[in-house]
Design an enzyme around this catalytic site. Structure first.
Site, PDB file in Angstrom:
ATOM      1  N   LYS A  94      55.641 -49.726 -91.349  1.00  0.00           N
ATOM      2  CA  LYS A  94      54.368 -49.648 -92.087  1.00  0.00           C
ATOM      3  C   LYS A  94      54.498 -48.654 -93.250  1.00  0.00           C
ATOM      4  O   LYS A  94      53.963 -48.893 -94.335  1.00  0.00           O
ATOM      5  CB  LYS A  94      53.216 -49.224 -91.160  1.00  0.00           C
ATOM      6  CG  LYS A  94      52.815 -50.248 -90.115  1.00  0.00           C
ATOM      7  CD  LYS A  94      52.249 -51.541 -90.701  1.00  0.00           C
ATOM      8  CE  LYS A  94      50.883 -51.377 -91.320  1.00  0.00           C
ATOM      9  NZ  LYS A  94      50.320 -52.711 -91.722  1.00  0.00           N
ATOM     10  N   TYR A 118      57.734 -49.200 -85.552  1.00  0.00           N
ATOM     11  CA  TYR A 118      56.487 -49.732 -86.124  1.00  0.00           C
ATOM     12  C   TYR A 118      56.007 -48.886 -87.299  1.00  0.00           C
ATOM     13  O   TYR A 118      55.775 -49.397 -88.412  1.00  0.00           O
ATOM     14  CB  TYR A 118      55.386 -49.803 -85.048  1.00  0.00           C
ATOM     15  CG  TYR A 118      53.995 -49.951 -85.618  1.00  0.00           C
ATOM     16  CD1 TYR A 118      53.591 -51.145 -86.219  1.00  0.00           C
ATOM     17  CD2 TYR A 118      53.084 -48.887 -85.607  1.00  0.00           C
ATOM     18  CE1 TYR A 118      52.319 -51.265 -86.779  1.00  0.00           C
ATOM     19  CE2 TYR A 118      51.819 -49.004 -86.151  1.00  0.00           C
ATOM     20  CZ  TYR A 118      51.439 -50.202 -86.740  1.00  0.00           C
ATOM     21  OH  TYR A 118      50.198 -50.323 -87.287  1.00  0.00           O
ATOM     22  N   THR A 123      48.214 -47.712 -91.433  1.00  0.00           N
ATOM     23  CA  THR A 123      47.912 -46.908 -90.247  1.00  0.00           C
ATOM     24  C   THR A 123      48.114 -45.415 -90.487  1.00  0.00           C
ATOM     25  O   THR A 123      48.923 -45.026 -91.339  1.00  0.00           O
ATOM     26  CB  THR A 123      48.837 -47.347 -89.093  1.00  0.00           C
ATOM     27  OG1 THR A 123      48.670 -46.470 -87.986  1.00  0.00           O
ATOM     28  CG2 THR A 123      50.308 -47.338 -89.500  1.00  0.00           C
ATOM     29  N   ASP A 124      47.430 -44.600 -89.692  1.00  0.00           N
ATOM     30  CA  ASP A 124      47.665 -43.147 -89.755  1.00  0.00           C
ATOM     31  C   ASP A 124      49.018 -42.773 -89.141  1.00  0.00           C
ATOM     32  O   ASP A 124      49.477 -41.642 -89.317  1.00  0.00           O
ATOM     33  CB  ASP A 124      46.525 -42.379 -89.067  1.00  0.00           C
ATOM     34  CG  ASP A 124      46.328 -42.728 -87.607  1.00  0.00           C
ATOM     35  OD1 ASP A 124      47.068 -43.580 -87.075  1.00  0.00           O
ATOM     36  OD2 ASP A 124      45.414 -42.134 -86.979  1.00  0.00           O
ATOM     37  N   GLU A 125      49.655 -43.706 -88.434  1.00  0.00           N
ATOM     38  CA  GLU A 125      50.931 -43.363 -87.784  1.00  0.00           C
ATOM     39  C   GLU A 125      52.029 -43.077 -88.798  1.00  0.00           C
ATOM     40  O   GLU A 125      53.046 -42.485 -88.452  1.00  0.00           O
ATOM     41  CB  GLU A 125      51.363 -44.484 -86.842  1.00  0.00           C
ATOM     42  CG  GLU A 125      50.353 -44.730 -85.740  1.00  0.00           C
ATOM     43  CD  GLU A 125      50.894 -45.541 -84.574  1.00  0.00           C
ATOM     44  OE1 GLU A 125      52.119 -45.690 -84.455  1.00  0.00           O
ATOM     45  OE2 GLU A 125      50.071 -46.024 -83.782  1.00  0.00           O
TER      46      GLU A 125
HETATM   47  P1  NAD Z   1      47.073 -57.790 -84.546  1.00  0.00           P
HETATM   48  O1  NAD Z   1      48.454 -57.664 -83.960  1.00  0.00           O
HETATM   49  O2  NAD Z   1      45.908 -57.939 -83.634  1.00  0.00           O
HETATM   50  O3  NAD Z   1      47.034 -59.035 -85.546  1.00  0.00           O
HETATM   51  C1  NAD Z   1      48.055 -59.309 -86.455  1.00  0.00           C
HETATM   52  C2  NAD Z   1      47.794 -60.686 -87.052  1.00  0.00           C
HETATM   53  O4  NAD Z   1      48.813 -60.936 -88.032  1.00  0.00           O
HETATM   54  C3  NAD Z   1      47.885 -61.826 -86.036  1.00  0.00           C
HETATM   55  O5  NAD Z   1      46.837 -62.744 -86.222  1.00  0.00           O
HETATM   56  C4  NAD Z   1      49.235 -62.468 -86.334  1.00  0.00           C
HETATM   57  O6  NAD Z   1      49.280 -63.854 -86.015  1.00  0.00           O
HETATM   58  C5  NAD Z   1      49.354 -62.227 -87.829  1.00  0.00           C
HETATM   59  N1  NAD Z   1      50.759 -62.210 -88.278  1.00  0.00           N
HETATM   60  C6  NAD Z   1      51.789 -61.500 -87.730  1.00  0.00           C
HETATM   61  N2  NAD Z   1      52.929 -61.755 -88.394  1.00  0.00           N
HETATM   62  C7  NAD Z   1      52.607 -62.623 -89.392  1.00  0.00           C
HETATM   63  C8  NAD Z   1      53.362 -63.254 -90.435  1.00  0.00           C
HETATM   64  N3  NAD Z   1      54.682 -63.044 -90.553  1.00  0.00           N
HETATM   65  N4  NAD Z   1      52.716 -64.063 -91.291  1.00  0.00           N
HETATM   66  C9  NAD Z   1      51.379 -64.295 -91.173  1.00  0.00           C
HETATM   67  N5  NAD Z   1      50.632 -63.749 -90.200  1.00  0.00           N
HETATM   68  C10 NAD Z   1      51.237 -62.916 -89.312  1.00  0.00           C
HETATM   69  O7  NAD Z   1      46.908 -56.522 -85.502  1.00  0.00           O
HETATM   70  P2  NAD Z   1      45.605 -55.642 -85.780  1.00  0.00           P
HETATM   71  O8  NAD Z   1      45.479 -54.632 -84.706  1.00  0.00           O
HETATM   72  O9  NAD Z   1      44.466 -56.528 -86.099  1.00  0.00           O
HETATM   73  O10 NAD Z   1      46.087 -54.862 -87.090  1.00  0.00           O
HETATM   74  C11 NAD Z   1      45.847 -55.405 -88.385  1.00  0.00           C
HETATM   75  C12 NAD Z   1      46.465 -54.478 -89.419  1.00  0.00           C
HETATM   76  O11 NAD Z   1      45.910 -53.183 -89.298  1.00  0.00           O
HETATM   77  C13 NAD Z   1      47.976 -54.295 -89.266  1.00  0.00           C
HETATM   78  O12 NAD Z   1      48.545 -54.255 -90.530  1.00  0.00           O
HETATM   79  C14 NAD Z   1      48.109 -52.969 -88.559  1.00  0.00           C
HETATM   80  O13 NAD Z   1      49.334 -52.340 -88.890  1.00  0.00           O
HETATM   81  C15 NAD Z   1      46.923 -52.209 -89.109  1.00  0.00           C
HETATM   82  N6  NAD Z   1      46.380 -51.170 -88.238  1.00  0.00           N
HETATM   83  C16 NAD Z   1      45.967 -51.455 -86.980  1.00  0.00           C
HETATM   84  C17 NAD Z   1      45.400 -50.455 -86.189  1.00  0.00           C
HETATM   85  C18 NAD Z   1      44.893 -50.717 -84.796  1.00  0.00           C
HETATM   86  O14 NAD Z   1      44.438 -49.791 -84.136  1.00  0.00           O
HETATM   87  N7  NAD Z   1      44.912 -51.936 -84.299  1.00  0.00           N
HETATM   88  C19 NAD Z   1      45.281 -49.174 -86.692  1.00  0.00           C
HETATM   89  C20 NAD Z   1      45.756 -48.913 -87.976  1.00  0.00           C
HETATM   90  C21 NAD Z   1      46.264 -49.923 -88.751  1.00  0.00           C
HETATM   91  O1  TDX Z   2      49.522 -48.842 -70.912  1.00  0.00           O
HETATM   92  C1  TDX Z   2      49.406 -47.934 -71.767  1.00  0.00           C
HETATM   93  N1  TDX Z   2      49.270 -46.644 -71.349  1.00  0.00           N
HETATM   94  C2  TDX Z   2      49.176 -45.588 -72.216  1.00  0.00           C
HETATM   95  O2  TDX Z   2      49.079 -44.422 -71.782  1.00  0.00           O
HETATM   96  C3  TDX Z   2      49.398 -48.206 -73.192  1.00  0.00           C
HETATM   97  C4  TDX Z   2      49.530 -49.627 -73.705  1.00  0.00           C
HETATM   98  C5  TDX Z   2      49.275 -47.128 -74.048  1.00  0.00           C
HETATM   99  N2  TDX Z   2      49.186 -45.860 -73.581  1.00  0.00           N
HETATM  100  C6  TDX Z   2      49.024 -44.750 -74.542  1.00  0.00           C
HETATM  101  C7  TDX Z   2      49.982 -44.729 -75.711  1.00  0.00           C
HETATM  102  C8  TDX Z   2      49.151 -44.140 -76.834  1.00  0.00           C
HETATM  103  O3  TDX Z   2      49.190 -42.714 -76.763  1.00  0.00           O
HETATM  104  O4  TDX Z   2      47.729 -44.933 -75.127  1.00  0.00           O
HETATM  105  C9  TDX Z   2      47.728 -44.600 -76.520  1.00  0.00           C
HETATM  106  C10 TDX Z   2      47.304 -45.825 -77.311  1.00  0.00           C
HETATM  107  O5  TDX Z   2      48.352 -46.768 -77.223  1.00  0.00           O
HETATM  108  P1  TDX Z   2      48.293 -48.171 -77.995  1.00  0.00           P
HETATM  109  O6  TDX Z   2      47.045 -48.881 -77.620  1.00  0.00           O
HETATM  110  O7  TDX Z   2      49.595 -48.857 -77.779  1.00  0.00           O
HETATM  111  O8  TDX Z   2      48.100 -47.709 -79.515  1.00  0.00           O
HETATM  112  P2  TDX Z   2      48.995 -46.776 -80.469  1.00  0.00           P
HETATM  113  O9  TDX Z   2      50.399 -46.741 -80.061  1.00  0.00           O
HETATM  114  O10 TDX Z   2      48.279 -45.455 -80.587  1.00  0.00           O
HETATM  115  O11 TDX Z   2      48.881 -47.599 -81.857  1.00  0.00           O
HETATM  116  C11 TDX Z   2      47.622 -48.207 -82.262  1.00  0.00           C
HETATM  117  O12 TDX Z   2      46.978 -47.425 -83.231  1.00  0.00           O
HETATM  118  C12 TDX Z   2      47.573 -47.344 -84.510  1.00  0.00           C
HETATM  119  C13 TDX Z   2      47.864 -49.600 -82.817  1.00  0.00           C
HETATM  120  O13 TDX Z   2      48.539 -50.383 -81.849  1.00  0.00           O
HETATM  121  C14 TDX Z   2      48.641 -49.566 -84.102  1.00  0.00           C
HETATM  122  O14 TDX Z   2      48.751 -50.879 -84.654  1.00  0.00           O
HETATM  123  C15 TDX Z   2      47.896 -48.698 -85.079  1.00  0.00           C
HETATM  124  O15 TDX Z   2      48.630 -48.563 -86.247  1.00  0.00           O
END
Ligand code: NAD
Ligand code: TDX
Length: 351
Positions: free
Chosen positions: A162, A158, A133-135
């Site tokens: 990461k 989190y 992630t960019d975080e």
């Molecule tokens: P998600 O939470 O939707 O899915 C995570 C998946 O991993 C689920 O299917 C869960 O069952 C599985 N999992 C969790 N713990 C596990 C374990 N111990 N063993 C096996 N499986 C396990 O997540 P996502 O949003 O699809 O993110 C996927 C990846 O991308 C993550 O590594 C996350 O950090 C990264 N990422 C996500 C975002 C975003 O915006 N969603 C942005 C940047 C990076």
């Molecule tokens: O109810 C809400 N109200 C609100 O204002 C929620 C759930 C979030 N927010 C804000 C917090 C953040 O500034 O919205 C923005 C987005 O929040 P999230 O959807 O929780 O995402 P974020 O915390 O930015 O992280 C996501 O992007 C980077 C993913 O969950 C991470 O897995 C990824 O690494």
């Protein structure tokens, strides 16, 4: 190629798997524990394919990881399994340390053993691709972008977990020669997004006539990346990326949270008008997230110039498609609301 996808039942993992099965000739094994965030119905469209298989197991379980590697014999490990929700990491960081750091260590260690036993050609072609992630780069002010060389400065449990996993992956590349790739991407959105995240949470609560919680003053900025664009980027990286390299992936679509919420409201006003008033009337400003990062923004010029990848979907197109998908697929999210999580507030640290 044979691709082992950890976390393939999650939001991004399932988008990648659907893409690989439906649009390529690759074979896919999903390795997923099915935590609260793992949703098998997201893989329904590929479940019958003979190029798809699934194993339910934990990435922290070395024997299960080893068995999957030995039996499936992947050319690529695409490692997406993680605890992914910042608010949950505030309430309970332990699972994040366990899965994101210990789990990534187990994946690396087992993969190294598997890789060392391959013949020279297979060894050279193998890739361990870590999806991050960019975080990890911390929080930006009003200007500037994250590049691949921005110093790490994670600020939530989190993002710290990461960041730790990214360091482990690079260490296994430098020290043991494992061919690793790392991608750091911005906020994804699109179909099959778990309802705890901002965009699906707002759509669902709007439709249910509930308050739409905006943290703080709504001025925090995220760079939104349509999930299918991300899946295409991941494929480009593990097919053609250079081992040892990092690629940032971004949507080139910075928006303030309040702009995202009002965009959703106006699309819903058009597609599913309320009997009285407008969806924006439901917007409610609530207590901020503790340690809330102000702004994330990705400079994606490296992946554009090296791998010829750019996002194809604008934010306006993507958010319209996403809202329409949630309107048409209520049974997918209603099952989650009934059994797992019903959009209540998470992550308010109370000391
Ligand atoms: P998600 O939470 O939707 O899915 C995570 C998946 O991993 C689920 O299917 C869960 O069952 C599985 N999992 C969790 N713990 C596990 C374990 N111990 N063993 C096996 N499986 C396990 O997540 P996502 O949003 O699809 O993110 C996927 C990846 O991308 C993550 O590594 C996350 O950090 C990264 N990422 C996500 C975002 C975003 O915006 N969603 C942005 C940047 C990076
Ligand atoms: O109810 C809400 N109200 C609100 O204002 C929620 C759930 C979030 N927010 C804000 C917090 C953040 O500034 O919205 C923005 C987005 O929040 P999230 O959807 O929780 O995402 P974020 O915390 O930015 O992280 C996501 O992007 C980077 C993913 O969950 C991470 O897995 C990824 O690494």
């Amino acid at each position: 190629m044979r691709i082992l996808v950890t976390g393939g039942a999650g939001f991004i993992g399932s988008a990648l798997v659907r893409r690989l099965v439906e649009h390529t000739a690759h074979e896919v094994l999903v390795f997923d524990k099915l935590t609260y965030a793992g949703v098998l119905s997201s893989l329904e469209s590929v479940a019958a394919s003979n190029r798809y298989s699934f194993v339910q197991a934990d990435i922290c379980d070395a024997d299960a990881v080893s068995k999957a590697l030995q039996e499936f014999r992947p050319d690529v490990v695409a490692h997406l399994a993680a605890e992914s929700h910042v608010d949950r990491s505030i309430d309970g960081p332990g699972d994040f340390i366990q899965t994101n750091m210990v789990g990534t260590f187990v994946m690396l260690n087992q993969t190294l053993g598997y890789w060392r036993a391959l013949n020279e050609d297979a060894k050279a072609a193998f890739r361990f691709h870590h999806i991050s992630t960019d975080e990890v780069f911390g929080s930006l002010g009003e200007d500037g972008f994250f590049t691949e060389t921005t110093p790490y400065d994670p600020r939530s449990p989190y993002s710290a977990s990461k960041a730790g996993s990214d360091h482990l992956v690079r260490a296994w590349g430098h020290t043991y020669g494992l061919p690793v790739l790392v991608t750091n991407c911005s906020n994804n959105y699109g179909p099959y997004h778990f309802p705890e995240k901002l965009i699906p949470l707002i759509i669902i609560r709007a439709l249910n006539g509930e308050p739409l919680p905006v943290y703080g003053d709504g001025s925090n900025v995220r760079d939104w990346l349509f999930v299918d664009d991300h899946a295409r980027a991941l494929q480009a990286v593990f097919e053609t990326g250079t081992p040892g390299e990092t690629y940032n992936v971004g949507g080139n679509a910075e928006r303030k949270n309040i702009e995202v919420v009002t965009a959703i409201c106006s699309i819903l006003d058009r597609l599913r008008p309320k009997d009285e008033g407008q969806y924006a009337d439901q917007i409610t400003y609530v207590t901020d997230r503790p340690g809330h990062d102000h702004r994330y923004a990705i400079d994606a010029s490296k992946i554009r110039s090296d791998l010829d990848w750019t996002p194809a979907v604008t934010f306006e197109q993507g958010i319209e498609q996403t809202v329409a998908w949630y309107l048409e697929n209520q049974s997918w999210w209603q099952d989650i609301l009934d059994a797992r999580y019903s959009t209540q507030r998470l992550g308010v640290a109370n000391g």
